[in-house]
Design a protein around this motif. Sequence first.
Motif, PDB file in Angstrom:
ATOM      1  N   VAL A  51      40.424   7.103  48.265  1.00  0.00           N
ATOM      2  CA  VAL A  51      41.258   6.545  47.201  1.00  0.00           C
ATOM      3  C   VAL A  51      40.490   5.375  46.590  1.00  0.00           C
ATOM      4  N   LEU A  52      40.360   5.380  45.279  1.00  0.00           N
ATOM      5  CA  LEU A  52      39.855   4.213  44.547  1.00  0.00           C
ATOM      6  C   LEU A  52      41.099   3.469  44.083  1.00  0.00           C
ATOM      7  N   MET A  53      41.334   2.274  44.644  1.00  0.00           N
ATOM      8  CA  MET A  53      42.615   1.601  44.438  1.00  0.00           C
ATOM      9  C   MET A  53      42.449   0.178  43.916  1.00  0.00           C
ATOM     10  N   ASP A  54      43.146  -0.081  42.825  1.00  0.00           N
ATOM     11  CA  ASP A  54      43.209  -1.414  42.239  1.00  0.00           C
ATOM     12  C   ASP A  54      44.015  -2.341  43.154  1.00  0.00           C
ATOM     13  N   THR A  75      47.893   9.616  57.285  1.00  0.00           N
ATOM     14  CA  THR A  75      47.003   9.296  56.160  1.00  0.00           C
ATOM     15  C   THR A  75      45.809   8.430  56.548  1.00  0.00           C
ATOM     16  N   ALA A  76      45.735   8.022  57.795  1.00  0.00           N
ATOM     17  CA  ALA A  76      44.704   7.068  58.220  1.00  0.00           C
ATOM     18  C   ALA A  76      43.280   7.570  58.024  1.00  0.00           C
ATOM     19  N   ALA A  77      43.064   8.866  57.945  1.00  0.00           N
ATOM     20  CA  ALA A  77      41.712   9.400  57.751  1.00  0.00           C
ATOM     21  C   ALA A  77      41.213   9.204  56.320  1.00  0.00           C
ATOM     22  N   THR A  78      42.117   8.931  55.399  1.00  0.00           N
ATOM     23  CA  THR A  78      41.718   8.684  54.007  1.00  0.00           C
ATOM     24  C   THR A  78      41.070   7.317  53.899  1.00  0.00           C
ATOM     25  N   ARG A  79      39.875   7.280  53.341  1.00  0.00           N
ATOM     26  CA  ARG A  79      39.167   6.012  53.148  1.00  0.00           C
ATOM     27  C   ARG A  79      39.603   5.402  51.818  1.00  0.00           C
ATOM     28  N   VAL A  80      39.805   4.100  51.803  1.00  0.00           N
ATOM     29  CA  VAL A  80      40.237   3.407  50.589  1.00  0.00           C
ATOM     30  C   VAL A  80      39.139   2.446  50.157  1.00  0.00           C
ATOM     31  N   VAL A  81      38.719   2.588  48.906  1.00  0.00           N
ATOM     32  CA  VAL A  81      37.793   1.650  48.285  1.00  0.00           C
ATOM     33  C   VAL A  81      38.621   0.831  47.305  1.00  0.00           C
ATOM     34  N   VAL A  82      38.677  -0.455  47.543  1.00  0.00           N
ATOM     35  CA  VAL A  82      39.496  -1.353  46.727  1.00  0.00           C
ATOM     36  C   VAL A  82      38.694  -1.814  45.519  1.00  0.00           C
ATOM     37  N   LEU A  83      39.333  -1.753  44.352  1.00  0.00           N
ATOM     38  CA  LEU A  83      38.723  -2.173  43.093  1.00  0.00           C
ATOM     39  C   LEU A  83      39.498  -3.348  42.521  1.00  0.00           C
ATOM     40  N   THR A  84      38.784  -4.306  41.950  1.00  0.00           N
ATOM     41  CA  THR A  84      39.462  -5.433  41.310  1.00  0.00           C
ATOM     42  C   THR A  84      38.569  -6.059  40.248  1.00  0.00           C
ATOM     43  N   THR A  85      39.195  -6.788  39.347  1.00  0.00           N
ATOM     44  CA  THR A  85      38.448  -7.559  38.361  1.00  0.00           C
ATOM     45  C   THR A  85      38.247  -8.985  38.854  1.00  0.00           C
ATOM     46  N   PHE A  86      38.890  -9.322  39.968  1.00  0.00           N
ATOM     47  CA  PHE A  86      38.883 -10.696  40.469  1.00  0.00           C
ATOM     48  C   PHE A  86      37.985 -10.809  41.697  1.00  0.00           C
ATOM     49  N   GLU A  87      36.990 -11.662  41.618  1.00  0.00           N
ATOM     50  CA  GLU A  87      36.090 -11.882  42.750  1.00  0.00           C
ATOM     51  C   GLU A  87      36.644 -13.001  43.633  1.00  0.00           C
ATOM     52  N   LEU A  88      37.752 -12.737  44.283  1.00  0.00           N
ATOM     53  CA  LEU A  88      38.375 -13.722  45.148  1.00  0.00           C
ATOM     54  C   LEU A  88      38.135 -13.343  46.600  1.00  0.00           C
ATOM     55  N   ASP A  89      37.611 -14.293  47.380  1.00  0.00           N
ATOM     56  CA  ASP A  89      37.341 -14.029  48.788  1.00  0.00           C
ATOM     57  C   ASP A  89      38.585 -13.560  49.529  1.00  0.00           C
ATOM     58  N   GLU A  94      41.337  -9.751  52.880  1.00  0.00           N
ATOM     59  CA  GLU A  94      42.583  -9.041  53.132  1.00  0.00           C
ATOM     60  C   GLU A  94      42.377  -7.529  53.061  1.00  0.00           C
ATOM     61  N   ALA A  95      41.562  -7.073  52.120  1.00  0.00           N
ATOM     62  CA  ALA A  95      41.283  -5.635  52.006  1.00  0.00           C
ATOM     63  C   ALA A  95      40.569  -5.121  53.251  1.00  0.00           C
ATOM     64  N   LEU A  96      39.584  -5.852  53.712  1.00  0.00           N
ATOM     65  CA  LEU A  96      38.842  -5.413  54.896  1.00  0.00           C
ATOM     66  C   LEU A  96      39.714  -5.471  56.148  1.00  0.00           C
ATOM     67  N   ARG A  97      40.530  -6.518  56.272  1.00  0.00           N
ATOM     68  CA  ARG A  97      41.476  -6.592  57.396  1.00  0.00           C
ATOM     69  C   ARG A  97      42.491  -5.458  57.347  1.00  0.00           C
ATOM     70  N   GLY A  98      42.855  -5.053  56.144  1.00  0.00           N
ATOM     71  CA  GLY A  98      43.841  -3.998  55.968  1.00  0.00           C
ATOM     72  C   GLY A  98      43.300  -2.598  56.190  1.00  0.00           C
ATOM     73  N   GLY A  99      41.987  -2.477  56.351  1.00  0.00           N
ATOM     74  CA  GLY A  99      41.401  -1.173  56.641  1.00  0.00           C
ATOM     75  C   GLY A  99      40.594  -0.552  55.520  1.00  0.00           C
ATOM     76  N   ALA A 100      40.279  -1.313  54.473  1.00  0.00           N
ATOM     77  CA  ALA A 100      39.490  -0.761  53.371  1.00  0.00           C
ATOM     78  C   ALA A 100      38.104  -0.342  53.845  1.00  0.00           C
ATOM     79  N   GLY A 101      37.637   0.752  53.286  1.00  0.00           N
ATOM     80  CA  GLY A 101      36.287   1.214  53.580  1.00  0.00           C
ATOM     81  C   GLY A 101      35.259   0.552  52.688  1.00  0.00           C
ATOM     82  N   GLY A 102      35.716  -0.120  51.643  1.00  0.00           N
ATOM     83  CA  GLY A 102      34.812  -0.803  50.720  1.00  0.00           C
ATOM     84  C   GLY A 102      35.594  -1.632  49.728  1.00  0.00           C
ATOM     85  N   PHE A 103      34.876  -2.482  49.007  1.00  0.00           N
ATOM     86  CA  PHE A 103      35.485  -3.385  48.038  1.00  0.00           C
ATOM     87  C   PHE A 103      34.503  -3.515  46.880  1.00  0.00           C
ATOM     88  N   LEU A 104      34.945  -3.177  45.673  1.00  0.00           N
ATOM     89  CA  LEU A 104      34.069  -3.232  44.504  1.00  0.00           C
ATOM     90  C   LEU A 104      34.719  -4.001  43.364  1.00  0.00           C
TER      91      LEU A 104
END
Length: 119
Positions: A51-54, A75-89, A94-104
């Motif tokens: 999932v590419l998720m905003d 659904t845990a086998a689905t990898r989530v790549v988080v997308l945002t316009t905001f470069e906030l640490d 939070e995305a990585l703690r929540g289980g994101a496979g990536g952050f872009l």
Amino acid sequence: MVRVVVADDQPLVRMGLRVLLEAEEDMELVGEAADGRAVVELVRELRPDVVLMDVRMPGLDGLAALRIIADDPVTAATRVVVLTTFELDEYVFEALRGGAGGFLIKDGEPQEMLTAVRA
């Protein structure tokens, strides 16, 4: 074939990601959602690989939807790549703690996003 769902509340962003994904021979766009609740249901129904998720969406935001997807054994086998316009640490952590496979960041190069989906 990598099966992908795109979740973003902005139709133009979804369209751009759709065009990019459909141009790739090894990727298939299987669904789109405009909010977090809809993407959780799509993931439960379609079981995509990625999932590419905003981060920011109305109703249930992307980080809350990520936690639901990651915590559900169905659904845990689905990898989530988080997308945002905001470069906030805080979003990254939070995305990585929540289980994101990536952050872009959305203003990155298209090839970076395609590489993340394949990974």
